[in-house]
Every structure is written in structure tokens, then in C-alpha cells.
Design an enzyme around this catalytic site. Structure first.
Site, short mmCIF file in Angstrom:
data_model
loop_
_atom_site.label_atom_id
_atom_site.label_comp_id
_atom_site.label_asym_id
_atom_site.label_seq_id
_atom_site.Cartn_x
_atom_site.Cartn_y
_atom_site.Cartn_z
N ASN A 72 7.19 3.52 2.39
CA ASN A 72 5.94 3.20 1.68
C ASN A 72 5.78 4.06 0.43
OD1 ASN A 72 5.44 1.46 3.80
ND2 ASN A 72 4.07 2.84 4.88
N ASN A 172 10.27 -1.95 -0.80
CA ASN A 172 10.16 -1.64 0.62
C ASN A 172 9.02 -2.42 1.25
OD1 ASN A 172 10.48 0.23 3.08
ND2 ASN A 172 8.32 0.54 2.57
N GLU A 173 9.29 -3.09 2.36
CA GLU A 173 8.25 -3.78 3.15
C GLU A 173 7.22 -4.47 2.26
OE1 GLU A 173 6.67 -1.12 6.17
OE2 GLU A 173 8.53 -1.24 7.31
N TYR A 244 10.05 -0.87 15.07
CA TYR A 244 9.69 0.36 15.78
C TYR A 244 9.11 -0.04 17.13
CZ TYR A 244 9.97 2.75 11.24
OH TYR A 244 10.39 3.28 10.04
N GLU A 292 15.25 0.39 8.84
CA GLU A 292 14.30 1.28 9.55
C GLU A 292 14.26 0.82 11.00
OE1 GLU A 292 10.41 2.06 7.90
OE2 GLU A 292 11.17 1.85 5.86
#
Ligand code: AHR
Length: 502
Positions: A72, A172-173, A244, A292
Site C-alpha cells: 500500500n 499494488n492492489e 492472507y 503477497e
């Protein structure tokens, strides 16, 4: 007695393991960089301020690639803040983690650190607040030999040789509303396409990773992948995904089943990639970068640090024995998808949801999850075989018939066969018969087990070796064709079979 069977045949393979499957991820977050990688004045710091104790542990993990600087964080990061004389670098508010970034460690220091560790950098560019110009400038700064403004600036800063960064993440994301500069799939896809073009025109030798979904549970999952690839298919080399898992509900059997869902996620994303190829009648295959993955939940309930603090304790999960089992199971899933997952990054490496913890001015130690990762990285290089498994199973709230046995089989170049094997039963041992037909004479040569009577055991600064792998005695029936062994309850095992014995 619970009984399971593994059938292996050397001709039935999944594919070779790309060593980058054992990558890591270092973000400017909490104490990852400051007090983690970089702590000038620490008794173990070298002339660069890099902690040598940390470098030694990262080397033990055997990570051939390291993603940086976020996460992030990257979506609000101006890379130019982190170059040039340190005293002139600005401190900035990092909106992603609500901290203050002093910029004393930047892209040049990171590349030096990678060289010291013996890992390859994988740099992410800012596509949140940033755009294609900043991204292509960074490629020129890092990779162009000299004779242009950006490359000569790097030389003046003290790095005459290019850093030769081969792997780049385009943001990212970007599917997540929490992301600085969050975008729709079309907005991101267009920007990623144009950015990739300029970056590759600057250095045609690079490879790029486009953002897939930040989790399987995202409402846009599936559609996001297809839309983004619609824009970027010609330029993208990899699609990234993240996962995750946690055990907040203290349902350990369900927690240990989650890594199977990671396998579903991979299969679904591969289907999207191949659908994008089919639409174009293209033979190109987009590979996956699972950049990730980890267990992350202990720190969700931690007290928030004072706003805008510098390098506060953030996301410092203290990992338990059962977390190590989950991480070991996730590694098995990754190995069993080695044909399409070419890069994977454990998130993260030091202090932040990490296998390594440090004390400021004090020691560094291995968390429980360090062990399955280091063992898989050391013993999981080779070709993954298709393991046919028969195992009793159990049901969880979300999944039926979860086999107690979870395994991956890797054949190494020297002919050794490594079995990674998890017994998910918490009370009962699992008797495993290995039928390694057509693999020739094999004998168990080494057996390493990770297990602890207390599934909630953790490694601390005071007791850093509470959870650690141990060598097990070789069982009586250790020779093929009838290799038999008994996995203890809730244990993760690395069993090496060597040819030509018996
Ligand atoms: O790894 C921690 C955070 O998790 C990363 O910054 C972000 O990409 C993800 O949501």
C-alpha cells in the site's frame, strides 16, 4: 489408525520449480526497513547501516527475489524522495499506514542491500498517485547505463553501474478501495498498459507484473482479471494475486484447510489468464506472481500507534506453531501449482507479518513460520511430481472432504525426492504408504519434522528456539517399493528419499 497413500510416477510431473517461488517482500511499513533491514548504530550494522544479523537470517530463508517498496505504501510514494544526499531527503506523511517516512533508505540502498543478501530486486511503481512518467523515469534511473539525465543522476549519486532491475510490478492492489488512488479495472488497465509500454521501451529486457485481485473474496474478482488483461495482455508477463489467512475464530481444522482454497484461487486465476489468451487465439501464457501471501491476523486487534509516528510497531504478528503449519501448507499449495505460479513473495520478511523479528539495538530471531519457509526453499528446488493421494478427510464450515494429508513431491536434479507432508489431524497420527512406482530404488535418507505439543507456542526474544525443526529417526520400512512412515498429529514434515540404497 488413520491411513493414507501417496502414489508417484516420475513421468507424471507438474513442472519445474522456478526458484522465485521462494521470494520475499519488504515494504516501508512499521519497522520493516528502519530497525529491520537498516539500523545505523546497531552493533551488527555494517558501514551502510545494514544489520548483518538480519542479512544472515534472510540468507538462511533462501529468497532469490525481493519485492519492494510496497504494498500500500508504494501508491503514495515518490521514489525521488529516497535518492541523493540523505540530509536533503524530505520526510513525508505516508497516508497508507498513517506514519512519517524519513526517506533515509531508498531505491539505491535497497539495491545495495539486495546485493549484500544475494537476492534480485522486484520493484513496484506507484500507479496510485503516480503515473507513467515517474515509472519510466525510475526504470531509466535504475537500468540505463549513462549519458541521460536520469542515468547520470544515479551515477552522480554514487552508483556508476546500472542496478539492472529485471522485474517490475505495475502498482499494488489497485482493485482495493483502501488503496491510495484506487481505480476501476478499466482505469487501471489503460494506465498499466501505457506504463508497461513506456517502461519496456526504456529497457526491453524487463518483465512486468500487472495487478490481479487483492483477494479471492473481492466483489470484483474474476471480472477484474478479465478486464485488466483485456487492456494489458500484449505487455503483461505476470498477473499478481494475494492471500492472507487467519484463525481469529480459533477453529484450527478450518484454518489448516484454507491453503486448499489458495489452490482454488490459483486455478480460477489461471482460467482467467487462459480465457484472455483464447479470445486472442494466442499461445502466450500469462504466469502468476503470488506476490503477497502469509498468515496475518494476530495484529488486527493491536493498539494503534500515535498518528504520524516514525517506524512504529505495526503488524508485528507473533506467530504460533499452528501458523507455521498453515504457512507450510501454503508452500505445498504453491509447489503444486509450480507450472503457473512462477513468482511468490512471502509477505513480509522482517518485523511486519514476518518470519524474522528484531529488537532495536538488540538481537534478531526466527519466528515459527521461518522454519517451513527455509526448509521448503532449501529442499523444494527441482521438478514437482503429480502426487496421487488417498487420505481420509474432514469437513469444515466452508469446505468438505479436506484430506488430512497434504503433500507435495519434488524431484531434485541429483535424483533425490523430497516429500513435504502435513498431517492436519490434531490428535491422531497418520500412517502413510508411499508407492513410488517407476522411480527406482529409493530409501528415506533424512526426515525433518516441525511440531510442538502446544499449537499456540511462539518463539520470543527470551525463548527464540521454542518451536524449531528436529531430525526424526528413519523408520524400519524406509526402502521402496514399500516405504511406510507415520506422521505425528499436527506435524509438517520434510522427508528426503535418496536413490540407490537398500
Ligand atoms: O503486506 C501488508 C499489506 O497487505 C500490503 O501493504 C498490501 O499490499 C496488502 O493489503
Amino acid at each position: 489408525m488413520l491411513k493414507a497413500t501417496i502414489i508417484l510416477d516420475g513421468d507424471f510431473t507438474i513442472g519445474p520449480v522456478d526458484p522465485r517461488l521462494f521470494g520475499g517482500f519488504a515494504e516501508h511499513l512499521g519497522r520493516h526497513i528502519y530497525e529491520g533491514l537498516y539500523e545505523p548504530g546497531h552493533p551488527q550494522a555494517d558501514a551502510h547501516g545494514f544489520r548483518q544479523d538480519v542479512i544472515a537470517l534472510v540468507r538462511e530463508l533462501g529468497m532469490p527475489v525481493m519485492r519492494y517498496p510496497g504494498g500500500n505504501f508504494v501508491s503514495g510514494y515518490n521514489w525521488e524522495d529516497g535518492i541523493g544526499p540523505r540530509e536533503q531527503r524530505p520526510a513525508r506523511l505516508d497516508l497508507a499506514w498513517q506514519t512519517t517516512e524519513p526517506n533515509q533508505f531508498g531505491v539505491n540502498e535497497f539495491n545495495d542491500w539486495c546485493r549484500a543478501v544475494g537476492t534480485a530486486p522486484m520493484l513496484a511503481v506507484n500507479l496510485g498517485t503516480g503515473g507513467m512518467a515517474e515509472a519510466r523515469n525510475l526504470v531509466e534511473y535504475c537500468n540505463h547505463p549513462g549519458g541521460t539525465a536520469w542515468s547520470d543522476l544515479r551515477r552522480r549519486h554514487g552508483w556508476p553501474a546500472p542496478h539492472a532491475v529485471k522485474l517490475w510490478c505495475l502498482g499494488n492492489e489497485m482493485d482495493g478501495p483502501w488503496q491510495i488512488g484506487h481505480k476501476t479495472a478499466d482505469e487501471y488497465g489503460r494506465l498499466a498498459c501505457e506504463t508497461a509500454k513506456l517502461m519496456k521501451w526504456t529497457d526491453p529486457s524487463i518483465e512486468v507484473v500487472v495487478c490481479g485481485s487483492s483477494g479471492r473474496g473481492m466483489a470484483t474478482f474474476g471480472a477484474w482479471e478479465l478486464d485488466v488483461l483485456n487492456h494489458t495482455f500484449e505487455h503483461a508477463d505476470y498477473l499478481s494475486i494475494h492471500s492472507y489467512f487467519g484463525n481469529a475464530g480459533n477453529d484450527t481444522p478450518a484454518f489448516l484447510a484454507r491453503p486448499d482454497e489458495m489452490g482454488d484461487f490459483i486455478a480460477e486465476v489461471v482460467a482467467c489468464c487462459d480465457a484472455a489468451a483464447a479470445r486472442r487465439r494466442s499461445a502466450k501464457r500469462i504466469m502468476l506472481s503470488f506476490d503477497e501471501w502469509n498468515v496475518w491476523y494476530h495484529s488486527h486487534t493491536a493498539e494503534k500507534p500515535a498518528p504520524w509516528s516514525q517506524a512504529p510497531h505495526l503488524l508485528e504478528d507473533a506467530y504460533t506453531m499452528e501458523d507455521a503449519l498453515c504457512v507450510g501448507a501454503m508452500l505445498i499449495t504453491l509447489l503444486n501449482h509450480a507450472d503457473r505460479v512462477r513468482i511468490a513473495c512471502l509477505a513480509q520478511v522482517v518485523n511486519v507479518i514476518a518470519p524474522i523479528l528484531t529488537a532495536a539495538g538488540g538481537p534478531a530471531w526466527r519466528q515459527t513460520i521461518f522454519h517451513p519457509f527455509a526448509l521448503a526453499s532449501a529442499h523444494g528446488r527441482g521438478t514437482v511430481l503429480q502426487a496421487q493421494i488417498r487420505s481420509p478427510g474432514y469437513d469444515t464450515r466452508d469446505r468438505q472432504a479436506v484430506p488430512y494429508l497434504k503433500t507435495a513431491a519434488v524431484r531434485q536434479a541429483n535424483g533425490d525426492l523430497t516429500l513435504f507432508a502435513l498431517n492436519r489431524h490434531l490428535e491422531q497420527p497418520l500412517a502413510v504408504a508411499l508407492d513410488a512406482r517407476a522411480l527406482g530404488k529409493l530409501r528415506i535418507a533424512q526426515w525433518i519434522e516441525l511440531r510442538h505439543d502446544d499449537l499456540k507456542a511462539v518463539n520470543t526474544q527470551a525463548a527464540p528456539r521454542a518451536v524449531r525443526p528436529v531430525t526424526r529417526p528413519i523408520p524400519a520400512r524406509a526402502d521402496s517399493p514399500a516405504v511406510a512412515f507415520r506422521l505425528r498429529p499436527a506435524s509438517w514434515n520434510v522427508i528426503t528419499l535418496s536413490p540407490g540404497h537398500g
